[in-house]
Design an enzyme around this catalytic site. Structure first.
Site, PDB file in Angstrom:
ATOM      1  N   ASP A 127       0.689  -1.351   0.002  1.00 57.80           N
ATOM      2  CA  ASP A 127       0.036   0.164  -0.166  1.00 57.80           C
ATOM      3  C   ASP A 127       0.872   1.372   0.099  1.00 57.80           C
ATOM      4  O   ASP A 127       0.219   2.556  -0.144  1.00 57.80           O
ATOM      5  CB  ASP A 127      -0.860  -0.100   1.269  1.00 57.80           C
ATOM      6  CG  ASP A 127      -2.080  -0.935   1.045  1.00 57.80           C
ATOM      7  OD1 ASP A 127      -2.586  -1.191  -0.010  1.00 57.80           O
ATOM      8  OD2 ASP A 127      -2.384  -1.610   1.928  1.00 57.80           O
ATOM      9  N   ASP A 188      -5.239  -5.347  -6.006  1.00 57.91           N
ATOM     10  CA  ASP A 188      -5.075  -3.890  -5.751  1.00 57.91           C
ATOM     11  C   ASP A 188      -3.800  -3.457  -6.114  1.00 57.91           C
ATOM     12  O   ASP A 188      -3.433  -2.263  -6.253  1.00 57.91           O
ATOM     13  CB  ASP A 188      -5.418  -3.708  -4.267  1.00 57.91           C
ATOM     14  CG  ASP A 188      -6.411  -4.632  -3.594  1.00 57.91           C
ATOM     15  OD1 ASP A 188      -6.818  -5.443  -4.219  1.00 57.91           O
ATOM     16  OD2 ASP A 188      -7.193  -4.175  -2.659  1.00 57.91           O
TER      17      ASP A 188
END
Ligand code: GLY
Length: 412
Positions: A127, A188
């Protein structure tokens, strides 16, 4: 035809021109992007007023979500194990881009700077790309501040330490290797490739580009089903690189299609095509986009998982719609005319739906959108306002507002 005139900077486009540009059918008006960005500005400035009231402001506490019926953002610490801290500074940068409001830019700087210490530790997980590119990336794009550039280059180098050459992808969650039984890569992670491509093109090591291309190719090979829908998670043997299985973490089932996962694929392969101009990536971007679009309900906003058996009573995920809408503003510039017309209609339909009372919160609420779903299997953020929905909504609107002709899309 009920298309409003749209002012883009000094340019006023007539309803007729816009109707042609967006393949607008007589039953479908063109989204009023100026009014939608004004609406977002109102939400952003009210939230900023809440957050900066008083003598001392804690810029390390960052908006994350609003529960159904509530009106104020719930805050989370920016630099703990939090994946969403980049979106609020990103929202502020996007609002500054739309309005030129210098006070919003000043606060965007303060919130961006609050993330700096994330780079003082080894990468926590994939992330890092979301965290640094939505904040520092937008900051650099809009200000050219050399410090921001340096931070993105450092983030890219740190992110690249997650790459496993035996597998050909970056590890998403180092903490979950045992839980998944191997090197886990989630869909993602495709979004983080933008940071690597950007760094390679802006003074970083060229190996960052190679990593991004290998990641995209490996993911294309193993992470999708023949119909173009994706697993959320792909698990690989970290030593041999062998693909072990596809499964889910945030979706309904291993074999289902989690809407936001598919949305990340649409956005991710659009960026990979922008950065490589390799035909295989454009073909694949279209394939995953068509798989997503073909499963949408009538109002263009997906249920949180396309295969939840409780549909039509299942919650929606407006955030997935925003991610795809933003990607489509770019993808329509790469595809053939017929596909572009189809995608433009879908894009317009998505933005129109998001501007209706069905998705727009009442006046008191600080977010721009209702009805996003974060982690349904964990019972977390179901039917909430979530900060990344607002981020990708505003990115989509800003990009849409810049559409003058198709030739300028590649520079967005
Ligand atoms: N990247 C986590 C999510 O999309 O929820």
């Amino acid at each position: 035809m009920n298309c409003n005139n749209l002012k883009i900077g000094a340019l006023v486009l007539s309803a007729t021109v816009l109707a042609g540009l967006f393949g607008c059918h007589s039953s479908q008006p063109v989204v009023n992007v100026e009014s939608d960005l004004d609406f977002c500005h109102g939400r952003v400035t009210r939230a900023l007023a809440d957050l900066t009231a008083g003598d001392s402001v804690d810029y390390t506490m960052i908006p994350r979500n609003i529960a159904p019926g509530d009106s104020l953002w719930t805050l989370r610490p920016a630099v703990a194990e939090e994946w969403c801290s980049g979106f609020w500074p990103g929202v502020l940068w996007l609002d500054y881009e739309a309005t030129g409001d210098e006070e919003v830019a000043r606060q965007a700087r303060n919130y961006t700077d609050a993330l700096a210490s994330i780079l003082d530790r080894p990468v926590f997980d994939h992330d890092l790309g979301f965290l640094m590119f939505c904040s520092y990336g937008n900051g650099y794009r809009l200000t050219g501040d050399a410090h921001y550039k340096d931070m993105i280059l450092r983030a890219a180098d740190s992110l690249a330490t997650l790459y496993n050459p035996a597998v050909g992808t970056m590890l998403s969650w180092p903490r979950n290797v045992e839980m998944f039984g191997g090197h886990n890569t989630i869909m993602d992670n495709m979004i983080n490739l933008e940071t690597l491509f950007w760094a390679a093109d802006n003074g970083g090591d060229q190996s960052l580009r190679d990593i991004a291309v290998h990641h995209a190719d490996t993911t294309m090979k193993y992470h999708f089903r023949p119909d173009g829908t994706c697993y959320h998670v792909a698990v690989y043997d970290p030593e041999t690189g062998a693909f072990k299985r596809g499964c889910t973490h945030q979706g309904y089932a291993d074999g289902s299609t989690w809407a936001r996962g598919q949305a990340w694929a649409v956005y991710g392969y659009t960026v990979v095509y922008r950065s490589t101009r390799e035909q295989r990536f454009l073909d694949f971007a279209k394939k995953v986009t068509d798989a997503y679009l073909s499963r949408l309900p009538e109002d263009h906003i997906p249920y949180w998982d396309f295969d939840d058996p409780s549909i039509p009573d299942a919650p929606r995920d407006a955030s997935a719609a925003c991610v795809v809408a933003s990607a489509l503003t770019e993808l329509i510039g790469y595809v053939d005319n017929e596909t572009a017309s189809r995608y433009k209609r879908e894009l317009n339909g998505m933005l129109l739906s998001l501007s209706t009372d069905a998705y727009r919160p009442t006046d008191n609420c600080r977010s721009a959108l209702l009805h996003s779903t974060g982690h349904h299997p964990a019972g977390s953020e179901i039917d909430y306002s979530i900060i990344y929905a607002d981020y990708y909504y505003m990115e989509a609107l800003n990009r849409f507002a810049k559409i003058k002709d198709l030739s300028n899309f590649a520079s967005l």
